[in-house]
Design a protein around this motif. Structure first.
Motif, PDB file in Angstrom:
ATOM      1  N   HIS A  21       0.210  -4.300  -1.862  1.00 41.04           N
ATOM      2  CA  HIS A  21      -0.370  -4.306  -3.129  1.00 41.04           C
ATOM      3  C   HIS A  21       0.642  -3.481  -4.243  1.00 41.04           C
ATOM      4  N   PRO A  22       0.869  -4.080  -5.445  1.00 42.24           N
ATOM      5  CA  PRO A  22       2.100  -3.358  -6.396  1.00 42.24           C
ATOM      6  C   PRO A  22       1.343  -1.850  -6.609  1.00 42.24           C
ATOM      7  N   ARG A  23       0.009  -1.656  -7.061  1.00 43.10           N
ATOM      8  CA  ARG A  23      -0.506  -0.184  -7.345  1.00 43.10           C
ATOM      9  C   ARG A  23      -0.097   0.619  -6.077  1.00 43.10           C
ATOM     10  N   VAL A  24       0.038   0.176  -4.959  1.00 44.94           N
ATOM     11  CA  VAL A  24       0.310   1.174  -3.597  1.00 44.94           C
ATOM     12  C   VAL A  24       1.558   2.236  -4.112  1.00 44.94           C
ATOM     13  N   VAL A  25       2.607   1.550  -4.575  1.00 49.68           N
ATOM     14  CA  VAL A  25       3.767   2.251  -5.160  1.00 49.68           C
ATOM     15  C   VAL A  25       3.373   3.368  -6.066  1.00 49.68           C
ATOM     16  N   GLU A  26       2.508   3.015  -7.259  1.00 50.21           N
ATOM     17  CA  GLU A  26       2.114   3.997  -8.003  1.00 50.21           C
ATOM     18  C   GLU A  26       1.561   4.971  -7.530  1.00 50.21           C
ATOM     19  N   LEU A  44       7.523   9.284   1.799  1.00 52.59           N
ATOM     20  CA  LEU A  44       8.752   8.730   1.799  1.00 52.59           C
ATOM     21  C   LEU A  44       8.942   7.719   2.906  1.00 52.59           C
ATOM     22  N   ARG A  45       8.425   7.648   4.033  1.00 50.01           N
ATOM     23  CA  ARG A  45       8.411   6.550   5.035  1.00 50.01           C
ATOM     24  C   ARG A  45       7.712   5.245   4.416  1.00 50.01           C
ATOM     25  N   ALA A  46       6.293   5.573   3.667  1.00 47.32           N
ATOM     26  CA  ALA A  46       5.615   4.520   3.033  1.00 47.32           C
ATOM     27  C   ALA A  46       6.343   4.054   1.955  1.00 47.32           C
ATOM     28  N   LEU A  47       7.074   4.851   1.234  1.00 48.23           N
ATOM     29  CA  LEU A  47       7.896   4.125   0.077  1.00 48.23           C
ATOM     30  C   LEU A  47       9.098   3.206   0.589  1.00 48.23           C
ATOM     31  N   GLU A  48       9.485   3.729   1.707  1.00 49.01           N
ATOM     32  CA  GLU A  48      10.529   2.712   2.435  1.00 49.01           C
ATOM     33  C   GLU A  48       9.848   1.274   2.856  1.00 49.01           C
ATOM     34  N   ARG A  49       8.555   1.510   3.382  1.00 49.24           N
ATOM     35  CA  ARG A  49       8.247   0.153   3.743  1.00 49.24           C
ATOM     36  C   ARG A  49       7.903  -0.720   2.444  1.00 49.24           C
ATOM     37  N   GLN A  50       7.249   0.091   1.232  1.00 51.61           N
ATOM     38  CA  GLN A  50       6.931  -0.587   0.367  1.00 51.61           C
ATOM     39  C   GLN A  50       8.466  -1.228  -0.426  1.00 51.61           C
ATOM     40  N   ALA A  51       9.518  -0.641  -0.242  1.00 53.19           N
ATOM     41  CA  ALA A  51      10.672  -1.079  -0.784  1.00 53.19           C
ATOM     42  C   ALA A  51      11.273  -2.201  -0.249  1.00 53.19           C
ATOM     43  N   LYS A  52      10.945  -2.445   1.078  1.00 46.86           N
ATOM     44  CA  LYS A  52      11.330  -3.835   1.567  1.00 46.86           C
ATOM     45  C   LYS A  52      10.305  -4.939   1.253  1.00 46.86           C
ATOM     46  N   LEU A  53       9.286  -4.630   0.756  1.00 44.98           N
ATOM     47  CA  LEU A  53       8.437  -5.749   0.161  1.00 44.98           C
ATOM     48  C   LEU A  53       8.945  -6.098  -1.254  1.00 44.98           C
ATOM     49  N   ARG A  54       9.195  -5.272  -1.882  1.00 48.01           N
ATOM     50  CA  ARG A  54       9.617  -5.325  -3.429  1.00 48.01           C
ATOM     51  C   ARG A  54      10.568  -4.206  -4.036  1.00 48.01           C
ATOM     52  N   PRO A  55      11.394  -4.387  -4.816  1.00 45.85           N
ATOM     53  CA  PRO A  55      12.103  -3.222  -5.439  1.00 45.85           C
ATOM     54  C   PRO A  55      11.217  -2.114  -6.030  1.00 45.85           C
ATOM     55  N   LEU A  56      11.549  -0.906  -6.023  1.00 43.19           N
ATOM     56  CA  LEU A  56      10.631   0.063  -6.691  1.00 43.19           C
ATOM     57  C   LEU A  56      10.900   0.063  -8.019  1.00 43.19           C
ATOM     58  N   PRO A  57       9.919   0.535  -8.833  1.00 47.57           N
ATOM     59  CA  PRO A  57      10.027   0.307 -10.248  1.00 47.57           C
ATOM     60  C   PRO A  57      11.093   1.465 -10.704  1.00 47.57           C
ATOM     61  N   ALA A  58      11.685   1.305 -12.004  1.00 42.56           N
ATOM     62  CA  ALA A  58      12.584   2.226 -12.489  1.00 42.56           C
ATOM     63  C   ALA A  58      12.038   3.751 -12.786  1.00 42.56           C
ATOM     64  N   ALA A  59      10.814   3.782 -12.792  1.00 40.32           N
ATOM     65  CA  ALA A  59      10.495   5.103 -12.846  1.00 40.32           C
ATOM     66  C   ALA A  59      10.223   5.727 -11.688  1.00 40.32           C
ATOM     67  N   ALA A  60      10.459   5.173 -10.359  1.00 44.65           N
ATOM     68  CA  ALA A  60      10.789   5.869  -9.095  1.00 44.65           C
ATOM     69  C   ALA A  60      11.895   6.523  -9.078  1.00 44.65           C
TER      70      ALA A  60
END
Length: 201
Positions: A21-26, A44-60
């Protein structure tokens, strides 16, 4: 109760990291920006998993850069504390030194986890070669840091990993000041090791 809450927080972050879900990264970025302690590695590991699903937002980028800078400062503190400890041969001194080395290792691992989010998964390989590789592999990994990272960041990281690259040596920390800081450390295990050393020395 505090350790239980920390464990539950880590478990929740692991679950979040698997949700597409896109809100997860936020949510994860907000946790990384404020969280101190055990949960950071999980974020950090969770963000890495999310980055494999879609690019992280610029704010990241800014948030992760700020986090990496914070951890580099923490790593510098561990180096100061280790240098300040006298090699007096006491069992408590050896225990405290081992505890500091272990915590410093956790910090540098998180640094490279953050760098992997910013500059790609090769950062994980570089971290392994620096920490556990041969002398030649470590030298190659350090050269890659100099090549792949922005100049200011690479200089800061190399000055911590390779003291010979420092242009200015930091002022040495006194033994008493180091112990005073360690006795107030947020990690109970390090506080206990420091108290044990004070009692034995």
């Amino acid at each position: 109760a505090e350790p239980g809450r920390a464990t539950a927080r880590v478990d929740l972050i692991k679950i979040l990291g698997r949700l597409p879900h896109p809100r997860v990264v936020e949510i994860l970025l907000a946790e990384l920006d404020r969280e101190v302690g055990k949960a950071q590695a999980s974020v950090l590991r969770a963000l890495e998993r999310q980055a494999k699903l879609r690019p992280l937002p610029a704010a990241a980028t800014e948030i992760i850069q700020r986090y990496v800078s914070f951890e580099l400062e923490q790593y510098s503190h561990y180096q100061h504390w280790q240098r300040a400890l006298p090699h007096d041969g006491l069992a408590a001194e050896r225990l405290l030194r081992l505890a500091l080395e272990e915590e410093a290792g956790f910090v540098i691992e998180r640094v490279f986890d953050g760098l992997a989010l910013l500059y790609g998964p090769d950062m994980h390989r570089i971290e392994r070669e620096i920490t556990t590789g041969s002398t030649r592999a470590r030298a190659t990994a350090l050269e890659l840091i100099d090549t792949l990272l922005p100049t200011e960041l690479s200089r800061r990281l190399l000055s911590l990993l390779e003291p010979s690259t420092r242009t200015v040596d930091p002022l040495p920390m006194g033994h008493a000041l180091a112990l005073a800081e360690l006795l107030k450390h947020p990690k109970p295990w390090l506080r206990s090791c420091a108290a044990c050393y004070v009692g034995e020395s």
